[in-house]
Design a protein around this motif. Structure first.
Motif, mmCIF file in Angstrom:
data_model
loop_
_atom_site.group_PDB
_atom_site.id
_atom_site.type_symbol
_atom_site.label_atom_id
_atom_site.label_comp_id
_atom_site.label_asym_id
_atom_site.label_seq_id
_atom_site.Cartn_x
_atom_site.Cartn_y
_atom_site.Cartn_z
ATOM 1 N N LEU A 127 0.817 -1.206 0.000
ATOM 2 C CA LEU A 127 0.000 0.000 0.000
ATOM 3 C C LEU A 127 0.856 1.265 0.000
ATOM 4 O O LEU A 127 0.510 2.249 -0.649
ATOM 5 C CB LEU A 127 -0.954 -0.005 1.194
ATOM 6 C CG LEU A 127 -1.996 1.096 1.211
ATOM 7 C CD1 LEU A 127 -2.876 1.031 -0.030
ATOM 8 C CD2 LEU A 127 -2.849 1.002 2.468
ATOM 9 N N GLY A 128 1.979 1.241 0.693
ATOM 10 C CA GLY A 128 2.881 2.399 0.710
ATOM 11 C C GLY A 128 3.391 2.737 -0.683
ATOM 12 O O GLY A 128 3.441 3.917 -1.070
ATOM 13 N N PHE A 129 3.758 1.712 -1.439
ATOM 14 C CA PHE A 129 4.214 1.936 -2.817
ATOM 15 C C PHE A 129 3.077 2.444 -3.697
ATOM 16 O O PHE A 129 3.275 3.295 -4.552
ATOM 17 C CB PHE A 129 4.801 0.654 -3.410
ATOM 18 C CG PHE A 129 6.142 0.292 -2.852
ATOM 19 C CD1 PHE A 129 7.285 0.959 -3.250
ATOM 20 C CD2 PHE A 129 6.257 -0.717 -1.912
ATOM 21 C CE1 PHE A 129 8.527 0.635 -2.731
ATOM 22 C CE2 PHE A 129 7.492 -1.057 -1.388
ATOM 23 C CZ PHE A 129 8.632 -0.378 -1.790
ATOM 24 N N ILE A 130 1.885 1.913 -3.467
ATOM 25 C CA ILE A 130 0.727 2.359 -4.246
ATOM 26 C C ILE A 130 0.452 3.835 -3.956
ATOM 27 O O ILE A 130 0.245 4.634 -4.879
ATOM 28 C CB ILE A 130 -0.514 1.491 -3.940
ATOM 29 C CG1 ILE A 130 -0.302 0.071 -4.466
ATOM 30 C CG2 ILE A 130 -1.770 2.106 -4.532
ATOM 31 C CD1 ILE A 130 -1.363 -0.925 -4.026
ATOM 32 N N VAL A 146 7.710 10.285 -14.554
ATOM 33 C CA VAL A 146 8.511 9.087 -14.848
ATOM 34 C C VAL A 146 8.758 8.296 -13.564
ATOM 35 O O VAL A 146 8.657 7.066 -13.550
ATOM 36 C CB VAL A 146 9.841 9.465 -15.545
ATOM 37 C CG1 VAL A 146 10.797 8.286 -15.593
ATOM 38 C CG2 VAL A 146 9.572 10.002 -16.940
ATOM 39 N N ILE A 147 9.041 8.985 -12.474
ATOM 40 C CA ILE A 147 9.231 8.322 -11.182
ATOM 41 C C ILE A 147 7.930 7.618 -10.764
ATOM 42 O O ILE A 147 7.946 6.472 -10.303
ATOM 43 C CB ILE A 147 9.684 9.325 -10.101
ATOM 44 C CG1 ILE A 147 11.099 9.819 -10.417
ATOM 45 C CG2 ILE A 147 9.606 8.723 -8.703
ATOM 46 C CD1 ILE A 147 11.540 11.021 -9.612
ATOM 47 N N SER A 148 6.817 8.300 -10.969
ATOM 48 C CA SER A 148 5.519 7.718 -10.650
ATOM 49 C C SER A 148 5.269 6.457 -11.467
ATOM 50 O O SER A 148 4.794 5.441 -10.932
ATOM 51 C CB SER A 148 4.404 8.737 -10.909
ATOM 52 O OG SER A 148 3.141 8.169 -10.662
ATOM 53 N N MET A 149 5.576 6.494 -12.739
ATOM 54 C CA MET A 149 5.364 5.327 -13.600
ATOM 55 C C MET A 149 6.288 4.175 -13.208
ATOM 56 O O MET A 149 5.883 3.013 -13.240
ATOM 57 C CB MET A 149 5.551 5.683 -15.071
ATOM 58 C CG MET A 149 4.448 6.574 -15.618
ATOM 59 S SD MET A 149 2.778 5.944 -15.321
ATOM 60 C CE MET A 149 2.845 4.360 -16.101
ATOM 61 N N SER A 170 7.404 3.575 -10.218
ATOM 62 C CA SER A 170 6.809 3.034 -8.995
ATOM 63 C C SER A 170 5.589 2.175 -9.329
ATOM 64 O O SER A 170 5.400 1.106 -8.744
ATOM 65 C CB SER A 170 6.409 4.188 -8.070
ATOM 66 O OG SER A 170 5.711 3.713 -6.949
ATOM 67 N N HIS A 171 4.782 2.630 -10.268
ATOM 68 C CA HIS A 171 3.593 1.870 -10.671
ATOM 69 C C HIS A 171 3.988 0.528 -11.298
ATOM 70 O O HIS A 171 3.346 -0.494 -11.039
ATOM 71 C CB HIS A 171 2.747 2.695 -11.636
ATOM 72 C CG HIS A 171 1.438 2.070 -11.974
ATOM 73 N ND1 HIS A 171 0.480 1.779 -11.036
ATOM 74 C CD2 HIS A 171 0.925 1.671 -13.157
ATOM 75 C CE1 HIS A 171 -0.566 1.233 -11.629
ATOM 76 N NE2 HIS A 171 -0.319 1.143 -12.917
ATOM 77 N N LEU A 172 5.039 0.519 -12.081
ATOM 78 C CA LEU A 172 5.508 -0.734 -12.665
ATOM 79 C C LEU A 172 5.945 -1.708 -11.576
ATOM 80 O O LEU A 172 5.670 -2.914 -11.657
ATOM 81 C CB LEU A 172 6.651 -0.474 -13.653
ATOM 82 C CG LEU A 172 6.260 0.248 -14.944
ATOM 83 C CD1 LEU A 172 7.498 0.588 -15.754
ATOM 84 C CD2 LEU A 172 5.287 -0.582 -15.751
ATOM 85 N N VAL A 232 1.321 -6.838 -7.195
ATOM 86 C CA VAL A 232 -0.096 -7.002 -6.866
ATOM 87 C C VAL A 232 -0.930 -7.098 -8.133
ATOM 88 O O VAL A 232 -0.468 -6.773 -9.228
ATOM 89 C CB VAL A 232 -0.629 -5.843 -5.979
ATOM 90 C CG1 VAL A 232 0.155 -5.734 -4.683
ATOM 91 C CG2 VAL A 232 -0.617 -4.528 -6.719
ATOM 92 N N GLU A 233 -2.160 -7.537 -7.967
ATOM 93 C CA GLU A 233 -3.072 -7.663 -9.093
ATOM 94 C C GLU A 233 -3.408 -6.286 -9.663
ATOM 95 O O GLU A 233 -3.583 -5.319 -8.911
ATOM 96 C CB GLU A 233 -4.368 -8.350 -8.641
ATOM 97 C CG GLU A 233 -4.172 -9.773 -8.180
ATOM 98 C CD GLU A 233 -5.428 -10.358 -7.548
ATOM 99 O OE1 GLU A 233 -6.388 -9.606 -7.309
ATOM 100 O OE2 GLU A 233 -5.426 -11.558 -7.299
ATOM 101 N N LEU A 234 -3.508 -6.224 -10.971
ATOM 102 C CA LEU A 234 -3.862 -4.977 -11.651
ATOM 103 C C LEU A 234 -5.224 -4.474 -11.190
ATOM 104 O O LEU A 234 -5.409 -3.276 -10.960
ATOM 105 C CB LEU A 234 -3.858 -5.180 -13.171
ATOM 106 C CG LEU A 234 -4.274 -3.978 -14.027
ATOM 107 C CD1 LEU A 234 -3.323 -2.808 -13.819
ATOM 108 C CD2 LEU A 234 -4.331 -4.389 -15.491
ATOM 109 N N SER A 235 -6.183 -5.387 -11.034
ATOM 110 C CA SER A 235 -7.533 -4.999 -10.633
ATOM 111 C C SER A 235 -7.582 -4.444 -9.213
ATOM 112 O O SER A 235 -8.544 -3.795 -8.825
ATOM 113 C CB SER A 235 -8.491 -6.177 -10.765
ATOM 114 O OG SER A 235 -8.081 -7.238 -9.935
ATOM 115 N N PHE A 236 -6.530 -4.681 -8.434
ATOM 116 C CA PHE A 236 -6.418 -4.104 -7.097
ATOM 117 C C PHE A 236 -5.671 -2.770 -7.147
ATOM 118 O O PHE A 236 -6.112 -1.782 -6.570
ATOM 119 C CB PHE A 236 -5.688 -5.089 -6.173
ATOM 120 C CG PHE A 236 -5.471 -4.560 -4.779
ATOM 121 C CD1 PHE A 236 -6.496 -4.588 -3.845
ATOM 122 C CD2 PHE A 236 -4.232 -4.068 -4.394
ATOM 123 C CE1 PHE A 236 -6.300 -4.109 -2.552
ATOM 124 C CE2 PHE A 236 -4.025 -3.594 -3.106
ATOM 125 C CZ PHE A 236 -5.062 -3.612 -2.189
#
Length: 142
Positions: free
Chosen positions: A4-7, A59-62, A64-66, A72-76
């Motif tokens: 969750l912290g990374f999200i 770019v940093i955000s992307m 992190s998202h990768l 975790v699951e994409l749908s989550f």
């Protein structure tokens, strides 16, 4: 919930990038491509300090998202990105004095409620199914 912290880091860097891009475009004033080389004008926009910083933050955000998507699951994970809309709306109200009327507040509330419901819906861990958990087509026809 382990990631969750990374999200949330992804959400906040995404929102921060949007605010920087807005600030950068406001500082450039009205943009016109008439009588100018479009490539040079685009480079002028991209390399203006706030726009460039916003793009780097995005770019940093992307990145992190990768990382999050690998865990975790994409749908989550993906619905959490809607919280960036919430952060942007709130910060835009305070920083840029943008309108935050009752309709927008209601929409923000629905986004928050939906995100909480999705977070409660499971752990979100991306786990590969093991062979004993898999069901083959031939087993379904028996």
């Amino acid at each position: 919930m382990k990631y969750l912290g990374f999200i949330l880091f992804t959400v906040m860097t995404n929102a921060a990038a949007q605010l920087m891009l807005k600030h950068g475009m406001m500082s450039l004033g009205s943009i016109s491509f008439e009588g100018a080389n479009p490539v040079l004008k685009l480079l002028q926009i991209v390399f203006s300090p706030w726009v460039f910083l916003g793009l780097c933050t995005f770019v940093i955000s992307m990145a992190s998202h990768l990382y999050v998507l690998s865990k975790v699951e994409l749908s989550f994970a993906y619905p959490f990105l809607s919280l960036a809309y919430v952060a942007v709306a709130v910060f835009a109200y305070f920083v840029f004095h943008e309108d935050l009327n009752a309709w927008r507040i209601a929409g923000i509330a629905f986004i928050c409620i939906g995100t909480v419901l999705i977070a409660q819906g499971g752990s979100g861990h991306a786990e590969a199914s093991t062979p004993e958990q898999s069901v083959s087509t031939s087993e379904l026809t028996r």
